[in-house]
Design a protein around this motif. Sequence first.
Motif, PDB file in Angstrom:
ATOM      1  N   THR A 264      42.253  21.967  13.438  1.00 47.57           N
ATOM      2  CA  THR A 264      41.359  20.807  13.368  1.00 47.57           C
ATOM      3  C   THR A 264      41.674  19.794  14.472  1.00 47.57           C
ATOM      4  O   THR A 264      42.738  19.180  14.489  1.00 47.57           O
ATOM      5  CB  THR A 264      41.387  20.104  12.004  1.00 47.57           C
ATOM      6  N   GLY A 265      40.727  19.670  15.377  1.00 44.90           N
ATOM      7  CA  GLY A 265      40.796  18.615  16.390  1.00 44.90           C
ATOM      8  C   GLY A 265      41.383  19.029  17.720  1.00 44.90           C
ATOM      9  O   GLY A 265      41.436  18.206  18.643  1.00 44.90           O
ATOM     10  N   ILE A 266      41.831  20.258  17.866  1.00 43.04           N
ATOM     11  CA  ILE A 266      42.493  20.674  19.108  1.00 43.04           C
ATOM     12  C   ILE A 266      41.458  20.873  20.208  1.00 43.04           C
ATOM     13  O   ILE A 266      40.559  21.703  20.089  1.00 43.04           O
ATOM     14  CB  ILE A 266      43.296  21.966  18.888  1.00 43.04           C
ATOM     15  N   MET A 267      41.606  20.104  21.288  1.00 40.94           N
ATOM     16  CA  MET A 267      40.695  20.185  22.425  1.00 40.94           C
ATOM     17  C   MET A 267      41.430  20.279  23.754  1.00 40.94           C
ATOM     18  O   MET A 267      40.794  20.263  24.815  1.00 40.94           O
ATOM     19  CB  MET A 267      39.774  18.962  22.432  1.00 40.94           C
ATOM     20  N   ASN A 268      42.745  20.377  23.718  1.00 42.66           N
ATOM     21  CA  ASN A 268      43.525  20.373  24.952  1.00 42.66           C
ATOM     22  C   ASN A 268      44.831  21.122  24.701  1.00 42.66           C
ATOM     23  O   ASN A 268      45.374  21.079  23.585  1.00 42.66           O
ATOM     24  CB  ASN A 268      43.811  18.925  25.382  1.00 42.66           C
TER      25      ASN A 268
ATOM     26  N   ALA B 188      55.886  20.719  19.106  1.00 41.53           N
ATOM     27  CA  ALA B 188      57.037  19.819  19.172  1.00 41.53           C
ATOM     28  C   ALA B 188      57.311  19.179  17.816  1.00 41.53           C
ATOM     29  O   ALA B 188      58.476  18.950  17.453  1.00 41.53           O
ATOM     30  CB  ALA B 188      56.800  18.747  20.234  1.00 41.53           C
ATOM     31  N   LEU B 189      56.256  18.899  17.053  1.00 41.61           N
ATOM     32  CA  LEU B 189      56.432  18.223  15.766  1.00 41.61           C
ATOM     33  C   LEU B 189      56.592  19.192  14.601  1.00 41.61           C
ATOM     34  O   LEU B 189      56.582  18.769  13.449  1.00 41.61           O
ATOM     35  CB  LEU B 189      55.257  17.276  15.512  1.00 41.61           C
ATOM     36  N   GLY B 190      56.736  20.491  14.911  1.00 44.91           N
ATOM     37  CA  GLY B 190      57.100  21.410  13.848  1.00 44.91           C
ATOM     38  C   GLY B 190      56.151  22.539  13.556  1.00 44.91           C
ATOM     39  O   GLY B 190      56.435  23.370  12.690  1.00 44.91           O
ATOM     40  N   ALA B 191      55.020  22.611  14.240  1.00 49.28           N
ATOM     41  CA  ALA B 191      54.092  23.715  13.993  1.00 49.28           C
ATOM     42  C   ALA B 191      54.634  24.997  14.608  1.00 49.28           C
ATOM     43  O   ALA B 191      55.088  25.007  15.751  1.00 49.28           O
ATOM     44  CB  ALA B 191      52.719  23.402  14.563  1.00 49.28           C
ATOM     45  N   ASP B 192      54.563  26.087  13.864  1.00 49.39           N
ATOM     46  CA  ASP B 192      54.920  27.387  14.410  1.00 49.39           C
ATOM     47  C   ASP B 192      53.784  27.970  15.240  1.00 49.39           C
ATOM     48  O   ASP B 192      54.021  28.797  16.132  1.00 49.39           O
ATOM     49  CB  ASP B 192      55.247  28.363  13.272  1.00 49.39           C
ATOM     50  N   PHE B 193      52.552  27.514  14.954  1.00 49.07           N
ATOM     51  CA  PHE B 193      51.393  28.120  15.586  1.00 49.07           C
ATOM     52  C   PHE B 193      50.208  27.202  15.344  1.00 49.07           C
ATOM     53  O   PHE B 193      50.229  26.346  14.447  1.00 49.07           O
ATOM     54  CB  PHE B 193      51.128  29.498  14.971  1.00 49.07           C
ATOM     55  N   THR B 194      49.163  27.364  16.147  1.00 49.05           N
ATOM     56  CA  THR B 194      47.939  26.586  15.982  1.00 49.05           C
ATOM     57  C   THR B 194      46.737  27.522  16.051  1.00 49.05           C
ATOM     58  O   THR B 194      46.832  28.650  16.520  1.00 49.05           O
ATOM     59  CB  THR B 194      47.812  25.502  17.070  1.00 49.05           C
ATOM     60  N   LEU B 195      45.599  27.025  15.586  1.00 45.24           N
ATOM     61  CA  LEU B 195      44.359  27.796  15.608  1.00 45.24           C
ATOM     62  C   LEU B 195      43.256  26.964  16.233  1.00 45.24           C
ATOM     63  O   LEU B 195      43.142  25.761  15.956  1.00 45.24           O
ATOM     64  CB  LEU B 195      43.950  28.204  14.189  1.00 45.24           C
ATOM     65  N   ILE B 196      42.441  27.600  17.080  1.00 43.53           N
ATOM     66  CA  ILE B 196      41.318  26.904  17.710  1.00 43.53           C
ATOM     67  C   ILE B 196      40.003  27.473  17.191  1.00 43.53           C
ATOM     68  O   ILE B 196      39.827  28.683  17.100  1.00 43.53           O
ATOM     69  CB  ILE B 196      41.368  26.998  19.247  1.00 43.53           C
TER      70      ILE B 196
END
Length: 419
Positions: free
Chosen positions: A332-336, A345-353
């Motif tokens: 949610t909200g990733i644009m860059n 850096a704040l602890g996420a192992d992974f992200t989804l776009i």
Amino acid sequence: MVTRQVPKPSELLELMKFKKPELDGRKRRLDAALTIDDLRTIAKRRTPTAAFDYTDGAAEGELSLTRARQAFRDVEFHPGILKPAPDVDTSVDILGGPSALPFGIAPTGFTRLMQTEGEEAGAGAAAAAGIPFTLSTLGTTSIEGVKAANPNGRNWFQLYVMRDREISYELTRRAAAAGFDTLQFTVDTPVAGARLRDKRNGFSIPPQLTLGTIINAIPRPWWWWDFLTTPKLEFASLSTTGGTVGELLDAAMDPTISYDDLAVIRDLWPGKIVIKGVQNVEDSVRLRDAGVDGIVLSNHGGRQLDRAPIPFHLLPKVRKEVGDDFTVMVDTGIMNGADIVAAVALGADFTLIGRAYLYGLMAGGRQGVDRTITILRTEIERTMRLLGVASLAELEPGHVTQLTRLVPVGTTATAVSAR
């Protein structure tokens, strides 16, 4: 006094460099896109309003989406100096397998609406980039079709629990049989959010031709040519059609979904299982204790409950409570690419776009999705180099400050500064 002279023709020729024209229109416009916002601009120009708004829009006043994007903008980085990082490693191990980048493609519904290549373009681009692709229950390409488009890469499946439970059970079995390695059990859609852009546009599934859509189509003949000359646009895993997306969701989804349903799906699914749509610390801890393999902090891209918590803001608190060994992902909200670096850096192992991928799809089909991934990869690598880190493992909370705009009533200045 400055001495002046008539320039020599040979010297002028050294200064005159003419770029070879790019005759491929799609490649030309994609090469000119330097950011995800640039791809969004192209997508809006090339896609009919109803289809673009279905992708771009969110629930009600769209506050959740706006706040999520703003939260990533409100990041202050703290780079280290004299820490050369000429080569950076963006790879990560996630849920028992590799990913060349710290993000994968999120599940999106009715994807061939945006551009006719749909999920096949997303799966193929993910395969080429070495990242996971997630197919939605509401996808427009079958489980087997995605497997064919990404035969050797990592495929994940996102599952809704239907009123007719056997539909969900059969989809689970099919995804397992096709070799999908991770199931995203989605819990934030007991009923559909109020997606007002769809209502105002009169958008329905399947799309209906009206005077308004015909007028809107005139400057976008390529989209309609694709729509009318390719296989019928319909859900690949569901037979229900007719109505707005919200109406279809309300007809299909079951608001009584519970931990009992999770237990049944857990027994059916042989691979990793993560819970998508977690929005508070307490549920994160409870799910960890229930033995799932991970969670996705998500408010469904702002498309369900407006004013829902911002996943990126929840991240540090959740990581602190669940510990370092439990998989936490965020969307949610990733644009860059810098958004992704901040999340890691704040602890996420992974992200989804999600939308970022769809903007690329609308802008240029498979090539557009490739361009999305290239843009994000470039931004991730550049941000890491500027921070002075050579690998994702070197990122830590000290590299990021979340600047605060939304402060709960009664919060003291001291508490706010401590954040």
